[in-house]
Design an enzyme around this catalytic site. Structure first.
Site, PDB file in Angstrom:
ATOM      1  N   CYS A 166       0.859  -1.180   0.000  1.00 54.75           N
ATOM      2  CA  CYS A 166       0.000   0.000   0.000  1.00 54.75           C
ATOM      3  C   CYS A 166       0.894   1.227   0.000  1.00 54.75           C
ATOM      4  O   CYS A 166       2.009   1.181  -0.497  1.00 54.75           O
ATOM      5  CB  CYS A 166      -0.940  -0.027   1.201  1.00 54.75           C
ATOM      6  SG  CYS A 166      -0.081  -0.030   2.788  1.00 54.75           S
TER       7      CYS A 166
ATOM      8  N   HIS B 264      33.560  -5.991  20.023  1.00 52.38           N
ATOM      9  CA  HIS B 264      32.266  -6.295  19.390  1.00 52.38           C
ATOM     10  C   HIS B 264      32.316  -7.731  18.881  1.00 52.38           C
ATOM     11  O   HIS B 264      33.104  -8.063  17.988  1.00 52.38           O
ATOM     12  CB  HIS B 264      32.019  -5.329  18.235  1.00 52.38           C
ATOM     13  CG  HIS B 264      30.610  -5.335  17.721  1.00 52.38           C
ATOM     14  ND1 HIS B 264      30.098  -6.351  16.954  1.00 52.38           N
ATOM     15  CD2 HIS B 264      29.592  -4.438  17.877  1.00 52.38           C
ATOM     16  CE1 HIS B 264      28.841  -6.079  16.639  1.00 52.38           C
ATOM     17  NE2 HIS B 264      28.514  -4.927  17.195  1.00 52.38           N
TER      18      HIS B 264
END
Length: 709
Positions: free
Chosen positions: A29, A631
């Site tokens: 949409c 990390h």
């Protein structure tokens, strides 16, 4: 041409919903990708929410799944459909009768499945018309502005042919709306949409509407002296048929198509496939056109009029209550797609009453929403948040100019819990002002944007209300922030580190270029060539003598801080890491390590400044002020801590070699993520040099980076 980034997003979305084999169908949409999946449980909602370019996800019953993209949805949809694996447009599979029955029973177990289906039917009947409705509302707004400035009398009965033609440009959408809605509704229920459109068009032809109030034989018209209204009845085949003008009606086509779907599908079971093309449409029209004219049409008119009259009574007898309820209701209806019935009522009001009283209070909600976005934009400028600034700018433009709230809602408001309460205060203030001032009406269906302000009456009251809603939300969000103090401190710290790294990289490139111009490479001694490479002028040219490598001839006092490997494994350069942020050194210089095991230790003595809740990242500040990031893996934040056993907490003092976490590398790989562990110096810009030692196999605790101040 599609960019690699957009193609990567399409591929990640496809993986996130379970792959092409899990997709039955895909549509979109104005802002959302709408998937019908074979198995909704296979969609990885957390991973999809974490994707750049995805504003949010909305799982629904019946294995339906929505992904909110925003204004770029058409491009992402195209990218997905153009992937080789999607060449078939999804993978519907044949099912046995038993499987079909089992699937229906399974879907019926959802408590609100029927409600989801009802609102999905309403939404999909209107949603494809969003563009033309917006276009019509802007034409009305332009004409209203010209009327306000005295250029033309917008409501005059004797307008010139020019302005009659201009009227037709927007009336075409509103008058023929029933045909458009019927087409979409039939398509939603998987029957021939042109049959739905044809049935509705039959009662809107000049032949049909021309009988209203005419002297056609068989037509009688009576007038209600009390109400001043007239009613025409045609006697067709000896049966009375109430005549109505169905232009602009929405309940009639919705009711009609729901019944048409039963008739159409029943006829398909009756007729063999080789004659269905002729007889199914024929009998559908033969049954449904009279059914619509005699029964469904009048019922739809009565239902719409009844709802409109009820709301009109509430607006007339308790205007303050009505004006407050509407803007406070919308923030919860729009994210769920449940606001379409109210939009339908607006159209009914315009066609039955000649005006609508819902859109005025609704404007308070829209502008409170846009005001909250403006507050976020101001904060993003103040705190130099580039990504949020871009998101808020696009969302604010879509809202103020187009009246579309989804980019603000899904891109910002639903992501930060602190925004909604502040936005609701703006809704309350705006609605209260509308109610106190006696309400605001409009004679046109218009999206509530800056461009459509002139269609509201009284305009000055509307401007006061939406301005109050806008600036209340904006002020509350700006002065109290949409992030908590802890989140703001963390985000600003990451921003400072990224900016410092970018400045350091730019300075290094500039100095290296200057050194290369002033000192020919062949004249630089071999032991000093590395100095030029890291951006420091050699000592012979008067450059900083403190910057250097770990090579021979460096005094012991200048050896600097040695950072140890947080894991055992093979050391690689950041340029070899498959992550553009780390590879670009945006988070500082450092190394990557392909881990041999999941035993993660501290790389230096210092204090744990940050420990990610998901266990995938640790920030350490050493005793001399070096800021080190460890990390574990790439994109492992999406695992939400699964497989990560954290052994420390923020604020704790650690020594080199202290255990930080135990990581199940097998679980990381099984989840589809890289296990490479990264270690960078966040404040590289403050250092004379940060020297990675790559190309070696190391044990945890072995030196892999030298930092010189």
């Amino acid at each position: 041409m599609n960019t690699p980034t957009s193609e990567m997003l399409a591929e990640k979305i496809l993986r996130g919903v379970g792959g092409p084999e899990n997709i039955e169908s895909l549509t979109h949409c104005a802002t959302r990708l709408r998937f019908q999946l074979h198995d909704g449980s296979k969609a990885d909602q957390a991973a999809l929410d974490a994707l750049d370019g995805v504003m949010g996800t909305v799982p629904q019953s019946g294995d339906r799944f929505q992904i909110v993209i925003g204004g770029a949805v058409a491009g992402v949809y195209s990218d997905i459909m153009n992937l080789p694996s999607m060449s078939g447009g999804g993978t519907p599979r044949p099912q046995s009768d038993a499987e079909v029955k089992a699937e229906i029973r399974a879907k019926g177990r959802g408590r609100f499945a029927w409600l989801d289906n009802f609102f999905e039917y309403l939404s999909d009947s209107f949603r494809p018309l969003l563009g033309v409705l917006l276009g019509a509302s802007l034409i009305i707004a332009i004409a209203s502005m010209l009327d306000a400035f005295g250029v033309v009398d917008f409501r005059a009965a004797d307008k010139s042919a020019t302005w009659v033609f201009v009227d037709s440009m927007w009336r075409s959408v509103l008058y023929f709306l029933p045909i458009m809605v019927a087409y979409n509704a039939a398509k939603k229920l998987k029957i021939d949409p042109w049959v739905g459109a044809t049935v509705m068009a039959a009662v809107m032809t000049p032949n049909f509407t021309g009988m209203i109030g005419s002297k056609t034989p068989g037509v009688t018209t009576t007038t209600n002296a009390t109400l001043g209204t007239s009613e025409s009845v045609a006697h067709v085949f000896g049966l009375p048929m109430q005549l109505n003008d169905y232009g602009g009606q929405v309940f009639v086509p919705l009711l009609m198509v729901a019944l048409l779907a039963l008739v159409y599908k029943g006829l398909k079971r009756v007729f063999p496939e080789n004659v269905q093309m002729v007889f199914v449409p024929f009998f559908s029209m033969l049954i449904m056109i009279p059914m619509t004219a005699f029964l469904i049409g009048p019922m739809g008119i009565w239902a719409g009029n009844g709802l409109g009259t009820g709301l009109s009574w509430l607006n007339g007898n308790a205007p303050i209550v009505f004006a407050i309820v509407i803007p406070l209701l919308y923030p919860f209806l729009v994210p769920l797609g449940l606001h379409w019935p109210l939009n339908a009522l607006m159209l009914v009001n315009i066609n039955t009453l000649g005006y609508d009283f819902i859109q005025g209070p609704m404007g308070a909600w829209n502008f409170a929403c846009f005001g909250a976005t403006a507050g976020v934009l101001l904060l993003s400028v103040r705190h130099r948040e580039k990504d949020m600034r871009q998101t808020a700018t696009g969302a604010l433009a879509a809202g103020l100019l187009g009246g579309i709230s989804e980019p603000s809602l899904y891109g910002i408001h639903l992501r930060f819990k602190r925004i909604y309460p502040r936005m609701l205060v703006g809704c309350l203030v705006g609605g209260l002002i509308v109610g106190i001032l006696g309400g605001v009406d409009t004679k046109a269906f218009a999206f509530t944007s800056l461009l459509t302000i002139p269609v509201f009456d009284p305009m000055i009251k509307y401007i006061i209300a939406i301005s109050a809603a806008f600036f209340t939300s904006m002020a509350l969000v700006y002065f109290s922030d949409y992030r908590t103090k802890e989140e703001r401190a963390q985000v600003n710290g990451e921003r400072d580190a990224a900016e410092a790294a970018a400045k350091a990289e730019a300075a290094a490139k500039g100095e290296a270029a200057a050194s290369a111009r002033t000192v020919p490479a062949q004249t630089v001694p071999a032991e000093e060539r590395e100095l030029v490479a890291v951006g420091a002028a050699p000592a012979a040219t008067g450059g900083p003598a403190s910057a250097g490598s770990a090579g021979a001839g460096v005094p012991a006092a200048r050896k600097g801080l040695e950072l140890a490997a947080p894991v055992a494994g093979r050391v690689i350069g950041l340029g070899e890491v498959e992550d553009p942020v780390f590879a670009s050194r945006a988070l500082g210089e450092g190394v990557g390590i392909e881990p041999a095991d999941g035993h993660v230790v501290a790389p230096a003595d210092g204090e744990l400044i940050t420990v990610a809740e998901t266990g995938h990242a640790f920030g350490i500040r050493t005793t001399d002020g070096t800021e080190v990031l460890v990390h574990i893996g790439i994109d492992t934040v999406k695992m939400n801590g699964k497989g990560f056993d954290v052994r420390v907490e923020a604020g704790r003092k650690v020594s080199t070699g202290d255990l930080l976490a135990e990581v199940d590398l097998g679980a990381v790989r099984a989840a589809g993520y890289s296990t490479v562990t990264l270690m960078t110096v966040l404040n590289t810009a403050d250092m004379a040099s940060v020297e990675p030692h790559t190309g070696q196999d190391v044990t945890a605790g072995a030196p892999v980076v030298t930092v010189r101040r």
